[in-house]
Design an enzyme around this catalytic site. Structure first.
Site, short mmCIF file in Angstrom:
data_model
loop_
_atom_site.label_atom_id
_atom_site.label_comp_id
_atom_site.label_asym_id
_atom_site.label_seq_id
_atom_site.Cartn_x
_atom_site.Cartn_y
_atom_site.Cartn_z
CB CYS A 1 -29.89 61.87 74.61
SG CYS A 1 -31.45 60.93 74.57
CB CYS B 1 -31.91 56.13 78.58
SG CYS B 1 -31.20 54.65 77.66
CB CYS C 1 -25.79 57.00 76.00
SG CYS C 1 -26.26 56.52 74.12
CB CYS D 1 -31.81 56.03 70.15
SG CYS D 1 -30.45 55.50 71.08
CD GLN E 1 -21.11 40.08 68.18
OE1 GLN E 1 -21.58 41.00 68.90
NE2 GLN E 1 -20.46 38.95 68.81
CE1 TYR F 1 -20.03 29.92 76.81
CE2 TYR F 1 -17.86 29.64 75.87
CZ TYR F 1 -18.57 29.38 76.91
OH TYR F 1 -18.16 29.08 78.18
CD GLU G 1 -25.81 29.64 71.09
OE1 GLU G 1 -24.51 30.38 70.91
OE2 GLU G 1 -26.71 29.77 71.80
CG ASP H 1 -18.19 35.70 70.87
OD1 ASP H 1 -17.88 36.64 71.84
OD2 ASP H 1 -18.73 36.11 69.92
CB CYS I 1 -18.89 41.62 75.00
SG CYS I 1 -20.16 40.51 76.21
N1 SAH Z 1 -20.06 33.98 68.59
C1 SAH Z 1 -21.58 34.44 68.46
C2 SAH Z 1 -22.37 34.54 69.62
C3 SAH Z 1 -21.73 35.33 70.87
S1 SAH Z 1 -22.95 35.70 72.16
C4 SAH Z 1 -21.68 35.92 67.58
O1 SAH Z 1 -20.52 36.31 67.53
O2 SAH Z 1 -22.44 36.23 67.06
C5 SAH Z 1 -22.56 34.24 73.49
C6 SAH Z 1 -23.47 33.07 72.99
O3 SAH Z 1 -23.35 32.15 73.96
C7 SAH Z 1 -24.89 33.36 72.74
O4 SAH Z 1 -25.61 32.86 71.45
C8 SAH Z 1 -25.53 32.36 73.74
O5 SAH Z 1 -26.85 31.79 73.36
C9 SAH Z 1 -24.49 31.44 74.06
N2 SAH Z 1 -24.07 30.67 75.33
C10 SAH Z 1 -24.58 31.29 76.54
N3 SAH Z 1 -24.47 30.32 77.52
C11 SAH Z 1 -23.76 29.40 76.88
C12 SAH Z 1 -23.38 27.92 77.24
N4 SAH Z 1 -23.38 27.67 78.45
N5 SAH Z 1 -23.01 26.94 76.48
C13 SAH Z 1 -23.15 27.29 75.19
N6 SAH Z 1 -23.46 28.64 74.61
C14 SAH Z 1 -23.82 29.34 75.28
#
Ligand code: SAH
Length: 393
Positions: free
Chosen positions: A8, A14, A17, A91, A215, A244, A265, A313, A340
């Protein structure tokens, strides 16, 4: 600008990647190694789950706009570590249709004589364009991020854009007049369609608003969630936390196998989506709360709630000691940690496994081909044998 499989012309500028010149099989090996190095002290790491076709997986595409002398309005990516826009039209990672739409917005902006927003002076209008594509539904949302709320010739602009791309299902105007590196501002207005898109994952339909997290790689997300749900091994009797939870995707995908699903959340737009998503899917045993996940878990622990399984998560920064301490107090049978960032995951597993918990399974999933990011799903379970530790609390 041409983009070949393994090159690329703007990749150096950038920086998105890191692995663009590496064959895919090698990328997977490298990620496997990264995860093993960080996590092998907790046990064996299963083989990474890769993609069959690793290109163009990003269903969320962002372009920054700027004015360049001699060229006029340009759109593309920020040069790594700066706010200088490097023009890019396509991209390897991004959804090709989304890229086409961004090019069309730029061409229309030229013919409508719209000015690009200037970050230094605060003058000008068009700041960013965000496109989100529903992988399974084909629905497409275009968010025009402007420095001020008035889009001149609004109707004509929208008509022209929809004529060029009848596949667009909604257009949202978002106003961001702050000097910030955040893409989206507070205020928004729906210009066309419903103001959100829907996508299908794990047999459920999910509403996604402009500000909600979703995601970016739908194909791999389904594999990741299936692994997480497998690790949770629900029987229908459990009370489960989806911490989360974003728009509730994991919790709602697993809810029919549980007695009760509780999501938490921080982002208000995402929680609203989660509540609607439960309704759309006819799921009655799921509740969603807007709160800091740590604070919420402490409240549950203090109320003496019985929790059987916790999905967590967190964002790249990982979880907090406050959250994990509350989880340990709640004593769930199983914790399914989706991460992640293997570095914060390694740190957090250290905390979670200090006492009576141990890691039972770990599986990396390649959610972000051609980059050095890697997702990992981990099952943490209670160790039943250590009775001396039990008597301590
Ligand atoms: N489980 C979801 C989101 C994961 S991303 C999925 O798979 O799509 C992480 C998420 O945590 C985001 O939505 C973000 O807004 C949230 N987040 C970040 N800090 C946080 C906190 N202190 N308490 C609760 N949620 C939070």
């Amino acid at each position: 600008m041409g983009v070949n499989m393994n090159s690329c012309s703007v990749s150096k500028k950038c920086g998105g990647c890191q692995y663009i010149e590496m064959p895919y099989a090698e990328q997977l090996k490298k990620k496997q190694k990264t995860v093993e190095q960080l996590l092998k002290k907790y046990g064996k790491v299963n083989k990474i789950i890769g993609m069959e076709k690793p290109e163009h997986y990003r269903n969320k595409v962002h372009a920054a706009f700027a004015f360049h002398k001699g060229k006029g309005i340009v759109s593309g990516i920020y040069q790594e570590g700066t706010h200088h826009v490097v023009p890019v039209d396509e991209c390897l990672l991004e959804d090709a249709k989304a890229d086409e739409i961004i090019v069309s917005v730029r061409k229309l902006a030229k013919s409508f004589k719209l000015k690009a927003y200037d970050e230094d002076t605060g003058y000008g209008l068009l700041r960013h364009v965000l496109v989100r594509v529903g992988h399974a539904t084909g629905q497409i949302m275009v968010v025009l991020v402007l420095g001020s709320p008035i889009l001149p010739s609004k109707k004509n602009f929208i008509n022209e854009l929809c004529k060029l791309h009848p596949e667009i299902t909604t257009i949202v105007l978002n106003v961001n007049n702050k000097r910030t590196s955040m893409v989206l501002g507070e205020k928004q207005q729906v210009l066309y369609g419903k103001g959100y898109i829907e996508d299908c994952l794990c047999g459920r339909t999910f509403r996604i608003s402009p500000k909600s997290f979703y995601q970016v790689n739908a194909v791999q997300t389904e594999k990741l969630y299936n692994k997480a749900i497998e690790y949770a091994s629900l029987s229908g009797q459990e009370t489960v936390i989806d911490a989360y939870c974003g728009i509730g995707t994991i919790g709602l995908a697993a809810a029919e196998r549980a007695k009760k699903m509780i999501g938490v959340e921080l982002n208000q737009a995402a929680v609203k989506d989660a509540i609607v998503n439960a309704k759309i899917n006819g799921i009655k045993n799921a509740d969603f709360y807007q709160n800091d996940a740590g604070r919420f878990m402490i409240q549950l622990a203090e109320a003496g709630e019985k929790i059987d399984v916790v999905f967590m998560d967190p964002p790249r920064s990982g979880s907090t000691e406050q959250f994990m301490e509350a989880v340990l107090r709640l004593q769930p049978e199983r914790i399914v940690y989706i991460s992640c960032n293997p570095e914060t995951l390694a740190r957090d597993l250290g905390y979670l496994t200090k006492g009576r918990y141990r890691v039972a399974e770990m599986t990396p999933v390649d959610m972000f081909p051609f980059t050095d990011d890697v997702e990992t799903c981990v099952l943490v379970v209670q160790t039943k044998i250590n009775t001396s530790y039990r008597s301590e609390d």
